[in-house]
Design a protein around this motif. Structure first.
Motif, PDB file in Angstrom:
ATOM      1  N   ILE A 144       0.624  -1.123  -0.098  1.00 42.19           N
ATOM      2  CA  ILE A 144       0.070  -0.032   0.011  1.00 42.19           C
ATOM      3  C   ILE A 144       0.768   1.247   0.123  1.00 42.19           C
ATOM      4  O   ILE A 144       0.749   2.190  -0.758  1.00 42.19           O
ATOM      5  CB  ILE A 144      -0.887   0.055   1.342  1.00 42.19           C
ATOM      6  CG1 ILE A 144      -2.182  -1.054   1.053  1.00 42.19           C
ATOM      7  CG2 ILE A 144      -1.844   1.347   1.435  1.00 42.19           C
ATOM      8  CD1 ILE A 144      -2.792  -1.365   2.320  1.00 42.19           C
ATOM      9  N   HIS A 145       1.875   1.352   0.842  1.00 34.28           N
ATOM     10  CA  HIS A 145       2.911   2.421   0.935  1.00 34.28           C
ATOM     11  C   HIS A 145       3.373   2.590  -0.591  1.00 34.28           C
ATOM     12  O   HIS A 145       3.349   3.843  -0.993  1.00 34.28           O
ATOM     13  CB  HIS A 145       4.118   2.000   1.947  1.00 34.28           C
ATOM     14  CG  HIS A 145       5.003   3.016   1.918  1.00 34.28           C
ATOM     15  ND1 HIS A 145       4.518   4.489   2.517  1.00 34.28           N
ATOM     16  CD2 HIS A 145       6.123   3.385   1.615  1.00 34.28           C
ATOM     17  CE1 HIS A 145       5.655   5.276   2.721  1.00 34.28           C
ATOM     18  NE2 HIS A 145       6.656   4.620   2.218  1.00 34.28           N
ATOM     19  N   ARG A 146       3.944   1.460  -1.250  1.00 37.61           N
ATOM     20  CA  ARG A 146       4.407   1.752  -2.475  1.00 37.61           C
ATOM     21  C   ARG A 146       3.489   2.244  -3.766  1.00 37.61           C
ATOM     22  O   ARG A 146       3.654   3.103  -4.412  1.00 37.61           O
ATOM     23  CB  ARG A 146       4.839   0.502  -3.197  1.00 37.61           C
ATOM     24  CG  ARG A 146       6.391   0.103  -2.673  1.00 37.61           C
ATOM     25  CD  ARG A 146       7.007  -1.227  -3.240  1.00 37.61           C
ATOM     26  NE  ARG A 146       5.957  -2.336  -3.339  1.00 37.61           N
ATOM     27  CZ  ARG A 146       5.941  -3.251  -2.319  1.00 37.61           C
ATOM     28  NH1 ARG A 146       6.709  -3.184  -1.199  1.00 37.61           N
ATOM     29  NH2 ARG A 146       5.129  -4.330  -2.324  1.00 37.61           N
ATOM     30  N   THR A 147       2.133   1.765  -3.412  1.00 35.09           N
ATOM     31  CA  THR A 147       1.095   2.326  -4.412  1.00 35.09           C
ATOM     32  C   THR A 147       0.995   3.763  -4.116  1.00 35.09           C
ATOM     33  O   THR A 147       0.811   4.429  -5.048  1.00 35.09           O
ATOM     34  CB  THR A 147      -0.083   1.487  -4.176  1.00 35.09           C
ATOM     35  OG1 THR A 147       0.043  -0.021  -4.340  1.00 35.09           O
ATOM     36  CG2 THR A 147      -1.464   2.066  -5.086  1.00 35.09           C
ATOM     37  N   LEU A 148       0.828   4.108  -2.896  1.00 33.73           N
ATOM     38  CA  LEU A 148       0.631   5.640  -2.510  1.00 33.73           C
ATOM     39  C   LEU A 148       1.665   6.489  -2.997  1.00 33.73           C
ATOM     40  O   LEU A 148       1.425   7.689  -3.395  1.00 33.73           O
ATOM     41  CB  LEU A 148       0.494   5.924  -1.083  1.00 33.73           C
ATOM     42  CG  LEU A 148      -0.954   5.256  -0.478  1.00 33.73           C
ATOM     43  CD1 LEU A 148      -0.537   5.447   1.126  1.00 33.73           C
ATOM     44  CD2 LEU A 148      -2.200   5.966  -0.893  1.00 33.73           C
ATOM     45  N   GLY A 149       2.979   5.829  -3.066  1.00 35.80           N
ATOM     46  CA  GLY A 149       4.217   6.594  -3.722  1.00 35.80           C
ATOM     47  C   GLY A 149       3.925   6.653  -5.261  1.00 35.80           C
ATOM     48  O   GLY A 149       4.016   8.016  -5.686  1.00 35.80           O
ATOM     49  N   ASP A 150       3.510   5.803  -5.654  1.00 37.50           N
ATOM     50  CA  ASP A 150       3.197   5.695  -7.415  1.00 37.50           C
ATOM     51  C   ASP A 150       2.084   6.797  -7.488  1.00 37.50           C
ATOM     52  O   ASP A 150       2.340   7.622  -8.481  1.00 37.50           O
ATOM     53  CB  ASP A 150       2.948   4.609  -7.824  1.00 37.50           C
ATOM     54  CG  ASP A 150       4.004   3.468  -7.675  1.00 37.50           C
ATOM     55  OD1 ASP A 150       5.329   4.001  -7.258  1.00 37.50           O
ATOM     56  OD2 ASP A 150       3.752   2.277  -7.757  1.00 37.50           O
ATOM     57  N   LEU A 151       1.084   6.908  -6.621  1.00 39.27           N
ATOM     58  CA  LEU A 151      -0.015   7.850  -7.220  1.00 39.27           C
ATOM     59  C   LEU A 151       0.440   9.112  -6.597  1.00 39.27           C
ATOM     60  O   LEU A 151      -0.026  10.168  -7.476  1.00 39.27           O
ATOM     61  CB  LEU A 151      -1.268   7.446  -6.265  1.00 39.27           C
ATOM     62  CG  LEU A 151      -2.030   6.079  -6.545  1.00 39.27           C
ATOM     63  CD1 LEU A 151      -2.788   5.854  -5.442  1.00 39.27           C
ATOM     64  CD2 LEU A 151      -2.381   6.020  -7.840  1.00 39.27           C
ATOM     65  N   SER A 152       1.237   9.427  -5.779  1.00 39.95           N
ATOM     66  CA  SER A 152       1.577  10.726  -5.547  1.00 39.95           C
ATOM     67  C   SER A 152       2.679  11.334  -6.531  1.00 39.95           C
ATOM     68  O   SER A 152       2.199  12.178  -6.962  1.00 39.95           O
ATOM     69  CB  SER A 152       2.557  10.697  -4.209  1.00 39.95           C
ATOM     70  OG  SER A 152       2.912  12.072  -3.913  1.00 39.95           O
ATOM     71  N   GLU A 153       3.389  10.480  -7.039  1.00 37.68           N
ATOM     72  CA  GLU A 153       4.232  10.915  -8.412  1.00 37.68           C
ATOM     73  C   GLU A 153       3.353  11.128  -9.521  1.00 37.68           C
ATOM     74  O   GLU A 153       3.575  12.077 -10.145  1.00 37.68           O
ATOM     75  CB  GLU A 153       5.244   9.859  -8.661  1.00 37.68           C
ATOM     76  CG  GLU A 153       6.288   9.589  -7.647  1.00 37.68           C
ATOM     77  CD  GLU A 153       7.243   8.403  -8.038  1.00 37.68           C
ATOM     78  OE1 GLU A 153       7.268   7.930  -8.956  1.00 37.68           O
ATOM     79  OE2 GLU A 153       7.914   8.124  -7.120  1.00 37.68           O
TER      80      GLU A 153
END
Length: 122
Positions: A100-109
């Motif tokens: 989930i943390h990785r996905t949130l990072g991708d979405l933020s980018e």
């Protein structure tokens, strides 16, 4: 938690005391906890009560149990799921949170790129 002097502690009471000892540093990472029988005798409870307390702490990721060796305070610096005797539920939850943390990072980018593109057009 208030108990009458004659009341036996519940598994939650025992787990809470151990949790507090870990948090305040009275129990260090890698330190072996008393055997279930030792703690049950000391607290005046059934072995199952202590086993349930240890299970709760394992599920919280605070301790690990090793067959034939005992229950130990988990080192929070060690990667989750790599130690023997950890809670499978805790390891699975930790992996899911990492994803989930990785996905949130991708979405933020992606959001930043979209905002820059919108600013460039505007």
């Amino acid at each position: 938690m208030t108990q009458s002097p004659d009341a036996r502690p519940t598994y939650k009471d025992i787990a809470s005391k151990i949790r507090e000892d870990i948090e305040r540093g009275a129990l260090s990472p890698g330190e072996r906890l008393p055997t279930g029988r030792e703690l049950a005798e000391r607290e005046g409870v059934h072995l199952m009560t202590v086993q349930n307390a240890y299970r709760l702490l394992r599920d919280e990721g605070l301790v690990v149990s090793q067959q034939g060796r005992g229950t130990f305070v988990r080192d929070p610096a060690s990667p989750v799921g790599e130690e023997h005797g950890g809670s499978p539920a805790f390891a699975a939850l930790s992996k899911e949170l990492a994803a989930i943390h990785r996905t949130l990072g991708d979405l933020s980018e992606r959001l930043e790129r979209l905002e820059r593109a919108a600013d460039d057009k505007g």
